[in-house]
Design a protein around this motif. Structure first.
Motif, PDB file in Angstrom:
ATOM      1  N   MET A 293       0.834  -1.205   0.000  1.00 25.78           N
ATOM      2  CA  MET A 293       0.000   0.000   0.000  1.00 25.78           C
ATOM      3  C   MET A 293       0.870   1.256   0.000  1.00 25.78           C
ATOM      4  N   ALA A 294       1.942   1.217   0.799  1.00 23.70           N
ATOM      5  CA  ALA A 294       2.835   2.376   0.862  1.00 23.70           C
ATOM      6  C   ALA A 294       3.464   2.646  -0.491  1.00 23.70           C
ATOM      7  N   VAL A 295       3.856   1.581  -1.190  1.00 26.50           N
ATOM      8  CA  VAL A 295       4.513   1.733  -2.488  1.00 26.50           C
ATOM      9  C   VAL A 295       3.518   2.154  -3.562  1.00 26.50           C
ATOM     10  N   GLU A 296       2.344   1.548  -3.545  1.00 27.65           N
ATOM     11  CA  GLU A 296       1.378   1.741  -4.633  1.00 27.65           C
ATOM     12  C   GLU A 296       0.568   3.020  -4.496  1.00 27.65           C
ATOM     13  N   ASP A 297       0.166   3.365  -3.285  1.00 30.32           N
ATOM     14  CA  ASP A 297      -0.808   4.442  -3.119  1.00 30.32           C
ATOM     15  C   ASP A 297      -0.258   5.715  -2.472  1.00 30.32           C
ATOM     16  N   ILE A 298       0.953   5.638  -1.948  1.00 34.51           N
ATOM     17  CA  ILE A 298       1.557   6.815  -1.312  1.00 34.51           C
ATOM     18  C   ILE A 298       2.838   7.213  -2.034  1.00 34.51           C
ATOM     19  N   GLY A 299       3.686   6.224  -2.277  1.00 32.43           N
ATOM     20  CA  GLY A 299       4.871   6.454  -3.080  1.00 32.43           C
ATOM     21  C   GLY A 299       5.719   7.601  -2.563  1.00 32.43           C
ATOM     22  N   LEU A 300       6.126   8.473  -3.491  1.00 33.95           N
ATOM     23  CA  LEU A 300       7.019   9.585  -3.144  1.00 33.95           C
ATOM     24  C   LEU A 300       6.283  10.793  -2.580  1.00 33.95           C
ATOM     25  N   ALA A 301       4.954  10.698  -2.445  1.00 32.46           N
ATOM     26  CA  ALA A 301       4.236  11.771  -1.749  1.00 32.46           C
ATOM     27  C   ALA A 301       4.656  11.796  -0.286  1.00 32.46           C
ATOM     28  N   ASP A 302       5.075  10.642   0.235  1.00 30.14           N
ATOM     29  CA  ASP A 302       5.637  10.561   1.580  1.00 30.14           C
ATOM     30  C   ASP A 302       6.663   9.431   1.584  1.00 30.14           C
ATOM     31  N   PRO A 303       7.917   9.713   1.216  1.00 28.92           N
ATOM     32  CA  PRO A 303       8.941   8.659   1.143  1.00 28.92           C
ATOM     33  C   PRO A 303       9.150   7.928   2.459  1.00 28.92           C
ATOM     34  N   GLN A 304       8.761   8.549   3.565  1.00 28.14           N
ATOM     35  CA  GLN A 304       8.950   7.923   4.876  1.00 28.14           C
ATOM     36  C   GLN A 304       7.967   6.784   5.113  1.00 28.14           C
ATOM     37  N   ALA A 305       6.881   6.716   4.340  1.00 25.49           N
ATOM     38  CA  ALA A 305       5.836   5.721   4.580  1.00 25.49           C
ATOM     39  C   ALA A 305       6.384   4.298   4.487  1.00 25.49           C
ATOM     40  N   GLN A 306       7.210   4.032   3.476  1.00 21.98           N
ATOM     41  CA  GLN A 306       7.772   2.694   3.343  1.00 21.98           C
ATOM     42  C   GLN A 306       8.636   2.349   4.549  1.00 21.98           C
ATOM     43  N   THR A 307       9.409   3.314   5.016  1.00 19.15           N
ATOM     44  CA  THR A 307      10.274   3.086   6.181  1.00 19.15           C
ATOM     45  C   THR A 307       9.441   2.756   7.410  1.00 19.15           C
ATOM     46  N   VAL A 308       8.342   3.495   7.613  1.00 18.82           N
ATOM     47  CA  VAL A 308       7.453   3.228   8.746  1.00 18.82           C
ATOM     48  C   VAL A 308       6.941   1.786   8.692  1.00 18.82           C
ATOM     49  N   CYS A 309       6.541   1.350   7.499  1.00 16.92           N
ATOM     50  CA  CYS A 309       6.000  -0.007   7.337  1.00 16.92           C
ATOM     51  C   CYS A 309       7.066  -1.075   7.560  1.00 16.92           C
ATOM     52  N   LEU A 310       8.254  -0.841   7.021  1.00 26.17           N
ATOM     53  CA  LEU A 310       9.340  -1.804   7.221  1.00 26.17           C
ATOM     54  C   LEU A 310       9.721  -1.915   8.690  1.00 26.17           C
ATOM     55  N   HIS A 311       9.772  -0.771   9.389  1.00 25.40           N
ATOM     56  CA  HIS A 311      10.085  -0.795  10.813  1.00 25.40           C
ATOM     57  C   HIS A 311       8.970  -1.492  11.602  1.00 25.40           C
ATOM     58  N   ALA A 312       7.712  -1.304  11.192  1.00 27.40           N
ATOM     59  CA  ALA A 312       6.596  -1.975  11.871  1.00 27.40           C
ATOM     60  C   ALA A 312       6.715  -3.488  11.712  1.00 27.40           C
ATOM     61  N   TRP A 313       7.061  -3.938  10.520  1.00 28.55           N
ATOM     62  CA  TRP A 313       7.236  -5.374  10.274  1.00 28.55           C
ATOM     63  C   TRP A 313       8.394  -5.906  11.139  1.00 28.55           C
ATOM     64  N   GLU A 314       9.495  -5.159  11.168  1.00 26.35           N
ATOM     65  CA  GLU A 314      10.642  -5.573  11.969  1.00 26.35           C
ATOM     66  C   GLU A 314      10.262  -5.639  13.453  1.00 26.35           C
ATOM     67  N   THR A 315       9.485  -4.677  13.915  1.00 31.83           N
ATOM     68  CA  THR A 315       9.034  -4.684  15.307  1.00 31.83           C
ATOM     69  C   THR A 315       8.182  -5.913  15.590  1.00 31.83           C
ATOM     70  N   TYR A 316       7.283  -6.250  14.639  1.00 37.94           N
ATOM     71  CA  TYR A 316       6.452  -7.442  14.826  1.00 37.94           C
ATOM     72  C   TYR A 316       7.319  -8.698  14.936  1.00 37.94           C
ATOM     73  N   GLU A 317       8.338  -8.803  14.075  1.00 38.31           N
ATOM     74  CA  GLU A 317       9.200  -9.983  14.096  1.00 38.31           C
ATOM     75  C   GLU A 317       9.940 -10.100  15.426  1.00 38.31           C
ATOM     76  N   ARG A 318      10.252  -8.968  16.043  1.00 38.83           N
ATOM     77  CA  ARG A 318      10.979  -8.992  17.315  1.00 38.83           C
ATOM     78  C   ARG A 318      10.039  -9.267  18.494  1.00 38.83           C
ATOM     79  N   LEU A 319       8.827  -8.732  18.440  1.00 36.53           N
ATOM     80  CA  LEU A 319       7.903  -8.871  19.567  1.00 36.53           C
ATOM     81  C   LEU A 319       6.960 -10.061  19.415  1.00 36.53           C
ATOM     82  N   GLY A 320       6.590 -10.389  18.173  1.00 29.65           N
ATOM     83  CA  GLY A 320       5.604 -11.436  17.959  1.00 29.65           C
ATOM     84  C   GLY A 320       4.199 -10.967  18.275  1.00 29.65           C
ATOM     85  N   SER A 321       3.242 -11.931  18.303  1.00 25.32           N
ATOM     86  CA  SER A 321       1.844 -11.600  18.604  1.00 25.32           C
ATOM     87  C   SER A 321       1.599 -11.757  20.106  1.00 25.32           C
ATOM     88  N   PRO A 322       0.703 -10.962  20.683  1.00 25.87           N
ATOM     89  CA  PRO A 322      -0.091  -9.914  20.035  1.00 25.87           C
ATOM     90  C   PRO A 322       0.551  -8.524  20.092  1.00 25.87           C
TER      91      PRO A 322
END
Length: 436
Positions: A293-322
């Motif tokens: 979604m960040a790549v397709e619908d936001i793109g360079l209008a907010d270059p930080q969006a992809q970074t936010v998403c990647l960091h969120a995924w990394e945080t999930y991998e470190r913390l797990g559910s929930p």
């Protein structure tokens, strides 16, 4: 002495055995069916077919417990057709051959056959094709039922010979009507206060059969007075929401999540995100889709969006559910509120289309390197202007293949950071026009 199928009173055992509430309340005519007026009403498809006396083969598409089997059986009654029911899960080719042969014999004696096939999408292509000749010569009138999208699961040849009718999950009003009918059959009211009764209807999740099963449990309880919502929840396990990670609901909900983000609605986006998690979706799948979604619908209008998403995924991998799911939820919120642009996505698609269209056109020789004398003699690198040496650090040279008119591929929008990129693009366009 009574035989194996008869009680001492002379009654058939099947007649005296206790019957589930859902079976006892099964409608005896189409007018008793609750809901589905979009297909059963006087001006709806089935209403018109029955009025004209011309019933065609059908495919009922809808969730469980909305009346697919019941409506098929009642259609047979209304049209004086012999009703046969099979399930694609338990029926093979030999059994189908027998069904077709019996239908053919029945037809020679002047009676038609309505063949109801439950879970018809579970038949493979060859098995589905096996219905076609018997549908075409009138041996059977096919009524199939499926919980999956027929467009994806059924053969085009079969779909061309049948009309698809969509049956919808029952509304709360429909479920209340069904509950009242059940109370009349049981000859007593449910021991629930108003909020608990509403909670019971919500537990059924639009499934009439599930509601009747729940009502049967509640009606059997010995209680003093009416139960409240907390007491009901303590006695009943909440029914899991309908969600198939490999089926229609999976694609419907991810589509709802994606479009809510694109539509800048964080409340709706968080709701659909939560619906998928509670349905058992893999958070890693959601993390991948959020980055898309960040790549397709936001793109360079907010270059930080992809970074936010990647960091969120990394945080999930470190913390797990929930706990890690909160990071993904925050990324969803960020995306929903970010400025939107699909200019990069559209530009990439335009570039891919142009690349396929222009085939093997070589780059212009002036931007090719010339490591050998032969290549220099061929004009490689001849006339190349080194941009760092040019005024404004911009030479304005052509970088497209010779003979191809310069296209406009990337068109940034006036939102977010792309507003700055558009300003830069306009600046270089003016310089290019001046130099050429």
């Amino acid at each position: 002495m009574a035989d194996l199928f008869t009680s001492d009173t002379g009654k058939n055992v099947a007649e005296t055995a206790p019957r589930p509430l859902a079976d006892r309340l099964r409608p005896r005519k189409l007018s008793e069916v609750i809901g589905q007026q979009q297909v059963l009403g006087p001006q709806a498809p089935l209403g018109v077919m029955l009025e004209s006396g011309s019933l065609s083969s059908l495919v009922f598409w809808g969730p469980p417990g909305v009346g697919k089997t019941t409506i098929a059986r009642l259609l047979a009654d209304e049209t004086d057709l012999h009703f046969i029911q099979v399930s694609a899960i338990f029926t093979g080719v030999p059994e189908l051959r027998k069904v077709f042969e019996e239908a053919r014999h029945r037809r020679s004696n002047g009676q038609g056959t309505l063949l109801f096939v439950d879970e018809i999408h579970r038949f493979n292509k060859a098995q589905q094709d096996g219905f076609l000749p018997h549908m075409e010569d009138g041996t059977i009138l096919l009524v199939g039922a499926t919980t999956e999208n027929p467009s994806f699961e059924l053969n085009a040849a079969l779909l061309s010979r049948a009309q698809v009718l969509v049956l919808e999950r029952l509304s709360l009003a429909d479920l209340e009507h069904l509950a009242q009918r059940a109370e009349q059959e049981l000859d007593r009211s449910l021991p629930l206060d108003g909020p608990a009764r509403e909670a019971l209807l919500e537990m059924a999740d639009g499934d009439g059969r599930a509601l009747l099963n729940l009502i049967e449990q509640v009606a059997a309880w010995k209680t003093d007075g009416k139960l409240n919502t907390a007491s009901l929840a303590g006695r009943l396990m909440k029914r899991a929401a309908k969600y198939d990670k490999g089926g229609d609901e999976h694609y419907n909900l991810i589509s709802a999540l994606h479009k809510s983000v694109r539509g800048s609605d964080p409340d709706a986006a968080l709701y659909w995100f939560a619906r998928m998690l509670t349905g058992g979706e893999d958070p890693r799948y959601l993390a991948r889709r959020i980055i898309r979604m960040a790549v397709e619908d936001i793109g360079l209008a907010d270059p930080q969006a992809q970074t936010v998403c990647l960091h969120a995924w990394e945080t999930y991998e470190r913390l797990g559910s929930p706990e890690g799911e909160l990071a993904l939820a925050q990324a969803v919120t960020y995306l929903a509120l970010a400025p939107k642009s699909n200019a990069g996505y559209a530009g990439f698609k335009a570039a891919m289309a142009m690349a396929k269209r222009t085939g093997s056109e070589p780059p212009p020789k002036h931007i090719l390197n010339a490591p050998t004398k032969l290549m220099k003699d061929q004009g490689y690198g001849d006339g190349y202007a080194y941009d760092h040496d040019a005024e404004d650090g911009f030479s304005g040279q052509n970088y497209f293949p010779d003979g191809i008119k310069r296209p406009v591929i990337y068109q940034p929008v006036e939102r977010g950071f792309e507003r700055e990129l558009k300003r830069r693009l306009d600046y270089f366009s003016k310089l290019r026009a001046k130099k050429n």
